[in-house]
Design a protein around this motif. Sequence first.
Motif, PDB file in Angstrom:
ATOM      1  N   ASN A   1       0.797  -1.226   0.000  1.00 23.87           N
ATOM      2  CA  ASN A   1       0.000   0.000   0.000  1.00 23.87           C
ATOM      3  C   ASN A   1       0.832   1.279   0.000  1.00 23.87           C
ATOM      4  N   TYR A   2       1.957   1.255  -0.694  1.00 28.29           N
ATOM      5  CA  TYR A   2       2.741   2.472  -0.910  1.00 28.29           C
ATOM      6  C   TYR A   2       2.456   2.971  -2.319  1.00 28.29           C
ATOM      7  N   LYS A   3       2.382   4.282  -2.475  1.00 31.32           N
ATOM      8  CA  LYS A   3       1.867   4.875  -3.709  1.00 31.32           C
ATOM      9  C   LYS A   3       2.929   5.158  -4.763  1.00 31.32           C
ATOM     10  N   SER A   4       4.203   5.234  -4.369  1.00 37.50           N
ATOM     11  CA  SER A   4       5.248   5.550  -5.336  1.00 37.50           C
ATOM     12  C   SER A   4       6.596   5.073  -4.825  1.00 37.50           C
ATOM     13  N   VAL A   5       7.581   5.152  -5.704  1.00 37.66           N
ATOM     14  CA  VAL A   5       8.962   4.810  -5.383  1.00 37.66           C
ATOM     15  C   VAL A   5       9.810   5.997  -5.808  1.00 37.66           C
ATOM     16  N   ALA A   6      10.726   6.412  -4.940  1.00 31.50           N
ATOM     17  CA  ALA A   6      11.586   7.559  -5.229  1.00 31.50           C
ATOM     18  C   ALA A   6      13.035   7.203  -4.891  1.00 31.50           C
ATOM     19  N   LEU A   7      13.946   7.959  -5.472  1.00 29.10           N
ATOM     20  CA  LEU A   7      15.369   7.747  -5.214  1.00 29.10           C
ATOM     21  C   LEU A   7      16.132   8.989  -5.617  1.00 29.10           C
ATOM     22  N   SER A   8      17.389   9.056  -5.208  1.00 24.50           N
ATOM     23  CA  SER A   8      18.272  10.097  -5.721  1.00 24.50           C
ATOM     24  C   SER A   8      19.462   9.414  -6.367  1.00 24.50           C
ATOM     25  N   SER A   9      20.126  10.124  -7.247  1.00 28.40           N
ATOM     26  CA  SER A   9      21.264   9.563  -7.956  1.00 28.40           C
ATOM     27  C   SER A   9      22.319  10.648  -8.109  1.00 28.40           C
ATOM     28  N   GLY A  10      23.556  10.301  -7.844  1.00 32.09           N
ATOM     29  CA  GLY A  10      24.653  11.256  -7.903  1.00 32.09           C
ATOM     30  C   GLY A  10      24.704  12.001  -9.226  1.00 32.09           C
ATOM     31  N   LEU A  11      25.076  13.270  -9.178  1.00 38.65           N
ATOM     32  CA  LEU A  11      25.094  14.122 -10.369  1.00 38.65           C
ATOM     33  C   LEU A  11      25.955  13.556 -11.494  1.00 38.65           C
ATOM     34  N   GLN A  12      27.012  12.852 -11.159  1.00 37.24           N
ATOM     35  CA  GLN A  12      27.948  12.331 -12.149  1.00 37.24           C
ATOM     36  C   GLN A  12      27.518  10.994 -12.755  1.00 37.24           C
ATOM     37  N   ARG A  13      26.436  10.421 -12.312  1.00 39.34           N
ATOM     38  CA  ARG A  13      26.044   9.072 -12.739  1.00 39.34           C
ATOM     39  C   ARG A  13      25.097   9.119 -13.946  1.00 39.34           C
ATOM     40  N   TYR A  14      25.619   9.573 -15.060  1.00 37.27           N
ATOM     41  CA  TYR A  14      24.816   9.773 -16.274  1.00 37.27           C
ATOM     42  C   TYR A  14      24.157   8.485 -16.767  1.00 37.27           C
ATOM     43  N   ASP A  15      24.872   7.373 -16.716  1.00 32.70           N
ATOM     44  CA  ASP A  15      24.282   6.104 -17.161  1.00 32.70           C
ATOM     45  C   ASP A  15      23.107   5.713 -16.277  1.00 32.70           C
ATOM     46  N   ALA A  16      23.252   5.942 -14.971  1.00 31.91           N
ATOM     47  CA  ALA A  16      22.153   5.641 -14.044  1.00 31.91           C
ATOM     48  C   ALA A  16      20.953   6.536 -14.343  1.00 31.91           C
ATOM     49  N   HIS A  17      21.202   7.804 -14.607  1.00 30.87           N
ATOM     50  CA  HIS A  17      20.099   8.732 -14.914  1.00 30.87           C
ATOM     51  C   HIS A  17      19.343   8.279 -16.161  1.00 30.87           C
ATOM     52  N   ARG A  18      20.090   7.901 -17.173  1.00 38.06           N
ATOM     53  CA  ARG A  18      19.460   7.416 -18.402  1.00 38.06           C
ATOM     54  C   ARG A  18      18.618   6.165 -18.107  1.00 38.06           C
ATOM     55  N   PHE A  19      19.160   5.265 -17.293  1.00 37.96           N
ATOM     56  CA  PHE A  19      18.428   4.059 -16.900  1.00 37.96           C
ATOM     57  C   PHE A  19      17.114   4.427 -16.198  1.00 37.96           C
ATOM     58  N   TYR A  20      17.187   5.299 -15.200  1.00 38.75           N
ATOM     59  CA  TYR A  20      15.978   5.656 -14.440  1.00 38.75           C
ATOM     60  C   TYR A  20      14.950   6.374 -15.312  1.00 38.75           C
ATOM     61  N   GLU A  21      15.401   7.306 -16.121  1.00 39.39           N
ATOM     62  CA  GLU A  21      14.473   8.110 -16.914  1.00 39.39           C
ATOM     63  C   GLU A  21      13.949   7.372 -18.143  1.00 39.39           C
ATOM     64  N   GLU A  22      14.836   6.763 -18.903  1.00 39.48           N
ATOM     65  CA  GLU A  22      14.424   6.162 -20.168  1.00 39.48           C
ATOM     66  C   GLU A  22      13.904   4.741 -20.001  1.00 39.48           C
ATOM     67  N   LYS A  23      14.607   3.922 -19.277  1.00 39.75           N
ATOM     68  CA  LYS A  23      14.222   2.510 -19.137  1.00 39.75           C
ATOM     69  C   LYS A  23      13.099   2.331 -18.111  1.00 39.75           C
ATOM     70  N   MET A  24      13.252   2.987 -16.950  1.00 40.50           N
ATOM     71  CA  MET A  24      12.306   2.769 -15.858  1.00 40.50           C
ATOM     72  C   MET A  24      11.219   3.840 -15.772  1.00 40.50           C
ATOM     73  N   GLU A  25      11.286   4.867 -16.606  1.00 40.72           N
ATOM     74  CA  GLU A  25      10.282   5.921 -16.702  1.00 40.72           C
ATOM     75  C   GLU A  25      10.078   6.722 -15.410  1.00 40.72           C
ATOM     76  N   TYR A  26      11.169   6.995 -14.717  1.00 41.10           N
ATOM     77  CA  TYR A  26      11.124   7.875 -13.554  1.00 41.10           C
ATOM     78  C   TYR A  26      11.212   9.315 -14.042  1.00 41.10           C
ATOM     79  N   GLY A  27      10.521  10.207 -13.352  1.00 42.09           N
ATOM     80  CA  GLY A  27      10.604  11.625 -13.657  1.00 42.09           C
ATOM     81  C   GLY A  27      11.412  12.337 -12.583  1.00 42.09           C
TER      82      GLY A  27
END
Length: 146
Positions: free
Chosen positions: A108-134
Amino acid sequence: MDTLTITELDTEKKISEAFPVMNQLRTHLNEKEYMELVAEARDKDMYRMFALYDQEDIVAVIGFKPMITLYYGRFVWVCDLVTDTDKRSNGYGEKLLLYVHNWALENNYKSVALSSGLQRYDAHRFYEEKMEYGKASYVFKKSLHE
């Protein structure tokens, strides 16, 4: 045959076995500090850890905690997500993150959130493009003991 399994790391032995993979993300921690922080987070903050195994080998680890805030409401915060360097780009991070999505929905949790280091460009692409995080916000930090 699928050789992948997800297991909660709920004993000192299992948590210790995950250190070599987790240390690839949390390079500032030695194993003693890691064990102490995981124990305290589990005891005081509802922190949970799961590992993705390929047969007997840990290939990825995720740590998260359920939270409630006025901004997000009931949500799950992913504190740590790392795939072994030699095993990346095999969908392991996606499997663990989807596991947490399902855990959140079942509890019964409504969302999932996380932070990612500024330098982790591959991780950002993964979260935004693959996993559809905003992107929801910036995270700011001030160290009080320097």
